[in-house]
Every structure is written in structure tokens, then in C-alpha cells.
Design an enzyme around this catalytic site. Structure first.
Site, PDB file in Angstrom:
ATOM      1  N   ARG A 108      16.771  -3.632   0.817  1.00 17.19           N
ATOM      2  CA  ARG A 108      15.632  -3.751  -0.102  1.00 17.19           C
ATOM      3  C   ARG A 108      16.070  -3.529  -1.543  1.00 17.19           C
ATOM      4  NH1 ARG A 108      12.424  -0.712   2.326  1.00 17.19           N
ATOM      5  NH2 ARG A 108      11.119  -2.308   3.269  1.00 17.19           N
ATOM      6  N   PHE A 147      12.496   5.507   8.080  1.00 16.92           N
ATOM      7  CA  PHE A 147      11.456   5.043   8.984  1.00 16.92           C
ATOM      8  C   PHE A 147      12.014   3.875   9.797  1.00 16.92           C
ATOM      9  CE2 PHE A 147      11.131   2.936   4.913  1.00 16.92           C
ATOM     10  CZ  PHE A 147      11.021   1.589   5.239  1.00 16.92           C
ATOM     11  N   HIS A 167       0.847  -1.195   0.000  1.00 19.41           N
ATOM     12  CA  HIS A 167       0.000   0.000   0.000  1.00 19.41           C
ATOM     13  C   HIS A 167       0.882   1.243   0.000  1.00 19.41           C
ATOM     14  CE1 HIS A 167      -4.082  -1.816   1.337  1.00 19.41           C
ATOM     15  NE2 HIS A 167      -3.317  -2.775   0.836  1.00 19.41           N
ATOM     16  N   ASN A 168       2.172   1.048  -0.186  1.00 20.22           N
ATOM     17  CA  ASN A 168       3.159   2.121  -0.166  1.00 20.22           C
ATOM     18  C   ASN A 168       3.519   2.506  -1.602  1.00 20.22           C
ATOM     19  OD1 ASN A 168       5.559   3.643  -0.039  1.00 20.22           O
ATOM     20  ND2 ASN A 168       6.242   2.626   1.827  1.00 20.22           N
ATOM     21  N   ASP A 178       9.610  -8.488   2.322  1.00 19.88           N
ATOM     22  CA  ASP A 178       9.479  -8.411   3.770  1.00 19.88           C
ATOM     23  C   ASP A 178      10.870  -8.187   4.337  1.00 19.88           C
ATOM     24  OD1 ASP A 178       7.683  -8.601   6.081  1.00 19.88           O
ATOM     25  OD2 ASP A 178       8.923 -10.304   6.658  1.00 19.88           O
ATOM     26  N   SER A 179      10.957  -7.310   5.314  1.00 17.30           N
ATOM     27  CA  SER A 179      12.282  -6.968   5.816  1.00 17.30           C
ATOM     28  C   SER A 179      12.226  -6.631   7.299  1.00 17.30           C
ATOM     29  CB  SER A 179      12.857  -5.784   5.029  1.00 17.30           C
ATOM     30  OG  SER A 179      12.024  -4.643   5.159  1.00 17.30           O
ATOM     31  N   TYR A 201      13.834   1.610  12.181  1.00 18.86           N
ATOM     32  CA  TYR A 201      15.040   1.706  13.002  1.00 18.86           C
ATOM     33  C   TYR A 201      16.119   2.566  12.353  1.00 18.86           C
ATOM     34  CZ  TYR A 201      12.850  -2.191  15.474  1.00 18.86           C
ATOM     35  OH  TYR A 201      11.965  -2.980  16.181  1.00 18.86           O
ATOM     36  N   ASP A 202      15.806   3.229  11.247  1.00 20.28           N
ATOM     37  CA  ASP A 202      16.795   4.031  10.532  1.00 20.28           C
ATOM     38  C   ASP A 202      17.532   5.043  11.415  1.00 20.28           C
ATOM     39  OD1 ASP A 202      16.403   2.723   8.169  1.00 20.28           O
ATOM     40  OD2 ASP A 202      15.149   4.260   7.257  1.00 20.28           O
TER      41      ASP A 202
END
Length: 227
Positions: free
Chosen positions: A210, A169, A8-9, A76-77, A171-172
Site C-alpha cells: 500500500r 490485520f 472509513h478507515n 484495493d489490496s 493475513y499479516d
């Protein structure tokens, strides 16, 4: 060819579009493709009950491919901390007990690591990307899966003790990648390394888990698109 991205991103959709376009250019193909997000089609998020990144990526890709009859991409990450034995792992987005509360997640993680010395705070972001290709015929009202594949990517680094940066976003803000932008890497005596949240989107995508996983998956997609 229409390809559905199980997200949805819309930002992720644009990132995958750039990667696929670049890979097609590398092989000299001018084949057309259209990427559409699952969100824009009104598709609900499936239950991600896998215990690995790969399982969850495949769950999302398979679900969308079965519902739409189009090839589907998903990823998924999460963050893996060495001293915590692979945690938070697939629970990264809900480590604090509530899904998607980024600040609460990294604050809890920092508290759990408070006594760990800097030399032992190694961590890495891990991503699994998946492609599911449906058959042309439906079975019991849904499309069967004809083929599927996965690819992986990692971004190694370490965790600092206080957040830095407003980009990104998750843990960045507390993650410092080992790979730094050239202008930073050449001047580490005069400046501190950047967290993922201090990097531009372009800098991060170049080294991100990613980006690596999706670029690897794109190589498998090129023959499918080019026909």
C-alpha cells in the site's frame, strides 16, 4: 484543495496524508490540501464488483468523485499465493465466506496449504491505488470524471504455518515479508524474520504494498495540488 479518500478507515487517511506531505516537500511545494475520508462525510461504501484490484480501486474513487465533485483517492489490496494461482486475490477479505473475518480467512488458507512444503509457500500482497478527478459540471445529477490514474505496489514474501504477532490485520500474522527491518536482516542467524504482524506500523509502511502504491500515486497528485 480538498481531496476525498474513499475509506472509513481514519488510519489510512493519516497514512496518505503523510505520504502526500512528503512528496510535496520533495518538489519544494508549499501548496495546501485537505484530506477528508468518505466515512466522515457519511458516504456509503460502493459495491466492489470488479475482478481486479485496479477495477475495485477505480470503482471506489470514481463513485466518491462523482458524488462530491472533489478529487478522490482509493485503494484495493489483497494477498496472492503463487501455488494457488493468484488466489485469494480480490476475494482476500471474504475468503472464508464472511467479509472481514481475519482469523477465519487465514485459518482456511493455512488449511488449504497444509501439504505445501515451505519452499513453495511464496506469496505477495498486491495493492492498486486510484485517483479520480471530476469535471466541474454535473451530468444527470452527478459529476463527470475528467481524468483518472492508477498505481501499483507489491510486498513479496512467504507464508508460515502458525500465526505470529498482534499488529496489523488480515493475513499479516502468517506473512513474512522478504524485506525485513535492518536490525532483523543483519541478525537472521540469531533471530527469526518478522511477520507483518510483528512489525511496527512504521516498519511495515516502509516496505508495504500500500505504501509503494500510494507513494507512486502521490507523484501524480503533486502537480494537481501544486496547481
Amino acid at each position: 484543495m480538498r481531496i476525498i479518500v474513499a475509506t472509513h478507515n481514519e488510519g489510512k487517511l493519516q497514512e496518505i496524508n503523510r505520504i502526500l506531505t512528503d512528496e510535496l516537500k520533495k518538489v519544494g511545494s508549499s501548496a495546501d490540501f485537505e484530506l477528508v475520508s468518505a466515512g466522515s462525510l457519511g458516504l456509503a461504501d460502493p459495491v466492489e464488483d470488479g475482478v481486479t484490484f485496479e477495477q475495485n480501486a477505480l470503482i471506489k474513487a470514481r463513485t466518491v468523485a462523482k458524488e462530491t465533485g472533489c478529487p478522490a483517492i482509493a485503494d484495493d489490496s489483497g494477498l496472492v499465493v503463487d501455488v494457488m494461482g493468484m488466489a485469494p486475490g480480490v476475494l482476500s477479505a471474504r475468503w472464508c465466506g464472511k467479509h472481514g473475518d481475519d482469523v477465519a480467512n487465514y485459518k482456511l488458507l493455512l488449511a488449504q496449504l497444509s501439504d505445501i512444503p515451505d519452499r513453495n509457500r511464496q506469496a505477495r500482497f498486491v495493492c492498486a491505488a486510484a485517483l479520480a478527478v471530476p469535471d466541474k459540471q454535473k451530468i444527470d445529477g452527478v459529476y463527470a470524471i475528467d481524468d483518472e490514474m492508477t498505481a501499483h505496489g507489491e510486498m513479496k514474501g512467504s507464508l508460515i504455518r502458525e500465526p505470529r504477532g498482534d499488529n496489523g490485520f488480515g493475513y499479516d500474522p502468517i506473512f513474512v515479508p522478504d524485506d525485513q527491518p535492518k536490525e532483523v536482516a543483519e541478525n537472521l542467524n540469531d533471530m527469526e524474520p518478522l511477520t507483518s504482524a510483528q512489525m511496527t506500523a512504521e516498519q511495515k509502511n516502509e516496505i508495504s504494498h500500500r505504501g509503494k502504491a500510494l507513494r507512486a500515486l502521490a507523484k501524480s497528485l503533486v502537480p494537481l495540488i501544486a496547481g
